[in-house]
Motif scaffolding. Structure first.
Motif, PDB file in Angstrom:
ATOM      1  N   ILE A 177       0.508  -1.164   0.264  1.00 45.10           N
ATOM      2  CA  ILE A 177       0.058  -0.124   0.024  1.00 45.10           C
ATOM      3  C   ILE A 177       0.715   1.305  -0.051  1.00 45.10           C
ATOM      4  CG2 ILE A 177      -1.238   1.739   1.030  1.00 45.10           C
ATOM      5  CD1 ILE A 177      -2.752  -1.017   2.278  1.00 45.10           C
ATOM      6  N   GLU A 178       1.791   1.390   0.542  1.00 48.09           N
ATOM      7  CA  GLU A 178       2.579   2.141   0.668  1.00 48.09           C
ATOM      8  C   GLU A 178       3.507   2.672  -0.397  1.00 48.09           C
ATOM      9  OE1 GLU A 178       5.133   2.157   4.626  1.00 48.09           O
ATOM     10  OE2 GLU A 178       6.759   3.909   3.898  1.00 48.09           O
ATOM     11  N   GLY A 179       4.005   2.139  -1.218  1.00 48.57           N
ATOM     12  CA  GLY A 179       4.949   1.524  -2.370  1.00 48.57           C
ATOM     13  C   GLY A 179       4.162   2.549  -3.410  1.00 48.57           C
ATOM     14  N   THR A 180       2.782   1.667  -3.506  1.00 48.39           N
ATOM     15  CA  THR A 180       1.969   2.248  -4.563  1.00 48.39           C
ATOM     16  C   THR A 180       1.014   3.767  -4.237  1.00 48.39           C
ATOM     17  OG1 THR A 180       1.091  -0.120  -4.367  1.00 48.39           O
ATOM     18  CG2 THR A 180      -0.659   1.103  -5.914  1.00 48.39           C
ATOM     19  N   ALA A 181       1.235   4.177  -2.596  1.00 47.83           N
ATOM     20  CA  ALA A 181       0.386   5.581  -2.829  1.00 47.83           C
ATOM     21  C   ALA A 181       1.814   6.513  -3.020  1.00 47.83           C
ATOM     22  CB  ALA A 181       0.617   5.704  -1.028  1.00 47.83           C
ATOM     23  N   ARG A 182       2.966   6.267  -2.828  1.00 48.71           N
ATOM     24  CA  ARG A 182       4.001   6.936  -3.413  1.00 48.71           C
ATOM     25  C   ARG A 182       4.677   6.431  -4.952  1.00 48.71           C
ATOM     26  NH1 ARG A 182       7.639   4.183  -1.069  1.00 48.71           N
ATOM     27  NH2 ARG A 182       7.705   5.366   0.642  1.00 48.71           N
ATOM     28  N   LEU A 183       3.981   5.943  -5.359  1.00 56.04           N
ATOM     29  CA  LEU A 183       4.000   5.745  -6.881  1.00 56.04           C
ATOM     30  C   LEU A 183       2.952   6.847  -7.630  1.00 56.04           C
ATOM     31  CD1 LEU A 183       5.022   5.049 -10.122  1.00 56.04           C
ATOM     32  CD2 LEU A 183       2.899   2.656  -9.241  1.00 56.04           C
ATOM     33  N   LEU A 184       1.620   6.584  -6.897  1.00 57.13           N
ATOM     34  CA  LEU A 184       0.982   7.391  -6.873  1.00 57.13           C
ATOM     35  C   LEU A 184       1.057   9.053  -7.110  1.00 57.13           C
ATOM     36  CD1 LEU A 184      -2.677   5.474  -6.450  1.00 57.13           C
ATOM     37  CD2 LEU A 184      -2.328   5.994  -8.435  1.00 57.13           C
ATOM     38  N   ASN A 185       0.844   9.164  -6.139  1.00 62.49           N
ATOM     39  CA  ASN A 185       1.724  11.009  -5.721  1.00 62.49           C
ATOM     40  C   ASN A 185       2.768  11.472  -6.749  1.00 62.49           C
ATOM     41  OD1 ASN A 185       1.811  12.706  -4.293  1.00 62.49           O
ATOM     42  ND2 ASN A 185       2.856  12.141  -3.082  1.00 62.49           N
ATOM     43  N   ALA A 186       3.420  10.527  -7.048  1.00 60.29           N
ATOM     44  CA  ALA A 186       4.714  11.291  -7.741  1.00 60.29           C
ATOM     45  C   ALA A 186       3.263  11.073  -9.095  1.00 60.29           C
ATOM     46  CB  ALA A 186       6.077  10.115  -7.728  1.00 60.29           C
ATOM     47  N   ALA A 187       3.643  10.362  -9.574  1.00 56.68           N
ATOM     48  CA  ALA A 187       2.093  10.013 -11.089  1.00 56.68           C
ATOM     49  C   ALA A 187       1.436  11.744 -11.454  1.00 56.68           C
ATOM     50  CB  ALA A 187       1.766   8.756 -11.596  1.00 56.68           C
ATOM     51  N   ARG A 188       0.235  11.366 -10.261  1.00 59.71           N
ATOM     52  CA  ARG A 188      -0.511  12.707 -10.459  1.00 59.71           C
ATOM     53  C   ARG A 188       0.301  13.911 -10.474  1.00 59.71           C
ATOM     54  NH1 ARG A 188      -3.383   8.838  -5.117  1.00 59.71           N
ATOM     55  NH2 ARG A 188      -4.809   8.223  -7.012  1.00 59.71           N
ATOM     56  N   HIS A 189       1.462  14.171  -9.819  1.00 57.75           N
ATOM     57  CA  HIS A 189       2.411  15.049 -10.022  1.00 57.75           C
ATOM     58  C   HIS A 189       2.966  15.602 -11.032  1.00 57.75           C
ATOM     59  CE1 HIS A 189       2.031  16.187  -4.948  1.00 57.75           C
ATOM     60  NE2 HIS A 189       2.561  17.024  -5.675  1.00 57.75           N
ATOM     61  N   ALA A 190       2.551  14.568 -11.474  1.00 57.49           N
ATOM     62  CA  ALA A 190       3.820  15.102 -13.248  1.00 57.49           C
ATOM     63  C   ALA A 190       3.221  14.637 -14.265  1.00 57.49           C
ATOM     64  CB  ALA A 190       5.030  13.906 -12.852  1.00 57.49           C
ATOM     65  N   GLY A 191       1.551  13.920 -13.809  1.00 53.21           N
ATOM     66  CA  GLY A 191       0.608  14.453 -15.030  1.00 53.21           C
ATOM     67  C   GLY A 191       0.842  13.123 -15.447  1.00 53.21           C
ATOM     68  N   LEU A 192       0.568  12.224 -15.004  1.00 54.24           N
ATOM     69  CA  LEU A 192       1.277  10.115 -15.281  1.00 54.24           C
ATOM     70  C   LEU A 192      -0.454   9.992 -15.771  1.00 54.24           C
ATOM     71  CD1 LEU A 192       3.888  10.557 -15.422  1.00 54.24           C
ATOM     72  CD2 LEU A 192       3.633   8.342 -14.757  1.00 54.24           C
ATOM     73  N   LEU A 193      -0.768   9.431 -17.034  1.00 58.34           N
ATOM     74  CA  LEU A 193      -1.950   8.433 -17.446  1.00 58.34           C
ATOM     75  C   LEU A 193      -2.401   7.882 -16.182  1.00 58.34           C
ATOM     76  CD1 LEU A 193      -4.848   8.559 -18.511  1.00 58.34           C
ATOM     77  CD2 LEU A 193      -3.572   7.178 -20.052  1.00 58.34           C
ATOM     78  N   ILE A 194      -3.664   7.476 -15.080  1.00 56.68           N
ATOM     79  CA  ILE A 194      -3.241   6.331 -14.375  1.00 56.68           C
ATOM     80  C   ILE A 194      -4.973   5.595 -14.747  1.00 56.68           C
ATOM     81  CG2 ILE A 194      -3.538   6.211 -11.286  1.00 56.68           C
ATOM     82  CD1 ILE A 194      -2.383   9.074 -11.614  1.00 56.68           C
ATOM     83  N   ILE A 195      -4.405   4.627 -14.145  1.00 54.50           N
ATOM     84  CA  ILE A 195      -5.117   3.510 -14.980  1.00 54.50           C
ATOM     85  C   ILE A 195      -5.075   2.052 -13.035  1.00 54.50           C
ATOM     86  CG2 ILE A 195      -6.664   1.582 -16.110  1.00 54.50           C
ATOM     87  CD1 ILE A 195      -4.457   2.627 -18.406  1.00 54.50           C
ATOM     88  N   HIS A 196      -6.540   2.343 -13.046  1.00 51.46           N
ATOM     89  CA  HIS A 196      -6.912   1.424 -11.902  1.00 51.46           C
ATOM     90  C   HIS A 196      -7.358   0.129 -11.912  1.00 51.46           C
ATOM     91  CE1 HIS A 196      -6.245   4.540  -8.667  1.00 51.46           C
ATOM     92  NE2 HIS A 196      -6.634   4.816  -9.571  1.00 51.46           N
ATOM     93  N   THR A 197      -7.685  -0.307 -11.791  1.00 53.98           N
ATOM     94  CA  THR A 197      -8.408  -2.019 -12.441  1.00 53.98           C
ATOM     95  C   THR A 197      -9.105  -2.378 -11.624  1.00 53.98           C
ATOM     96  OG1 THR A 197      -6.851  -4.300 -13.044  1.00 53.98           O
ATOM     97  CG2 THR A 197      -6.479  -2.756 -14.294  1.00 53.98           C
ATOM     98  N   ARG A 198     -10.385  -3.438 -11.372  1.00 49.28           N
ATOM     99  CA  ARG A 198     -10.372  -3.962 -10.618  1.00 49.28           C
ATOM    100  C   ARG A 198     -11.328  -5.983 -10.529  1.00 49.28           C
ATOM    101  NH1 ARG A 198     -15.449   0.471  -8.829  1.00 49.28           N
ATOM    102  NH2 ARG A 198     -15.888  -0.084 -10.360  1.00 49.28           N
TER     103      ARG A 198
END
Ligand code: TIU
Length: 222
Positions: A51-72
């Motif tokens: 969870i912590e690593g994923t949150a760190r990745l998402l935080n960096a990606a959001r700041h950099a404006g990357l496309l973010i996709i979640h699956t379920r």
């Protein structure tokens, strides 16, 4: 162009505007007691470190404006997209579609199929429901990525050797340059996670690269 010099097995270069983060199945059904993962006999607490690593990745990606996709991983309430072979295999304590403490097991719209609150999708991020282990099977993921001109994929999520590895292999065969984020994925079987990391990067990155969320954040902030 961003570059992770010390990615394994060698440097990984990516253009942020052509790169998407794909977070696989960080759902209550896999990470919390009473869901699909536990019905299969697993200790769900083994997935918590990701969870912590994923949150760190998402935080960096959001700041950099990357496309973010979640699956379920989940199925229609009538189970029409759940092969009997998937539902009837083995002897779980509850089967897909059965009522459990978080609603019906692995069914779309039930509380258990939600992404865990700590990693919930932000407005504008894409959420794809998938009936299989691989996120390319029976979904519009490939068309979506091609329409956005995405060439590089950064993978996080659970479980490493089931849905994450299957999806990464599907993506690799479709021509995407794939990287698995080492501290943003976990398995109910820690040895399987380590084996996947080794398999992915063996043979000159036969499936792709691995690097940590910290390395990715650093590359994105340069
Ligand atoms: N059981 C297991 O390890 N995983 C799955 O069933 N699905 C995903 O990996 N998402």
């Amino acid at each position: 162009m961003s570059r992770i010099d010390d990615a394994q097995p060698f440097a990984y270069e990516f253009t942020p505007s052509r790169t998407a983060v794909v977070v696989i199945d960080m759902q209550r059904d896999f990470l919390e007691p009473g869901g699909f993962g536990e019905t299969l006999g697993n200790d769900v607490s083994l997935l918590a470190p990701a969870i912590e690593g994923t949150a760190r990745l998402l935080n960096a990606a959001r700041h950099a404006g990357l496309l973010i996709i979640h699956t379920r991983e989940c199925h229609k309430p009538d189970l029409s997209d759940c092969p009997p072979a998937k539902r009837t295999r083995g002897a779980p304590t509850l089967r897909i579609g059965d009522p459990g403490p978080m609603g019906r097991i692995l069914i779309a719209g039930e509380p258990g199929s939600d992404i865990i609150p700590a990693l919930a999708a932000h407005p504008g991020e894409i959420v794809i429901d998938k009936p299989g282990k691989g996120a390319f099977h029976a979904t519009g993921l490939d068309a979506l990525l091609r329409s956005r001109r995405i060439t590089h994929l950064l993978f996080a999520g659970v479980t490493t050797e089931v849905c994450v590895q299957t999806t990464m292999r599907e993506a690799n065969d479709r021509g995407y340059e794939c990287l698995l984020v080492e501290d943003a994925t976990d398995s109910y079987f820690p040895a399987f996670k380590q084996a996947v990391l080794q398999m992915v990067r063996a043979q000159s990155a036969i499936v792709g690269w691995t690097a940590s969320s910290t390395q990715i954040a650093a590359a994105l902030s340069e």
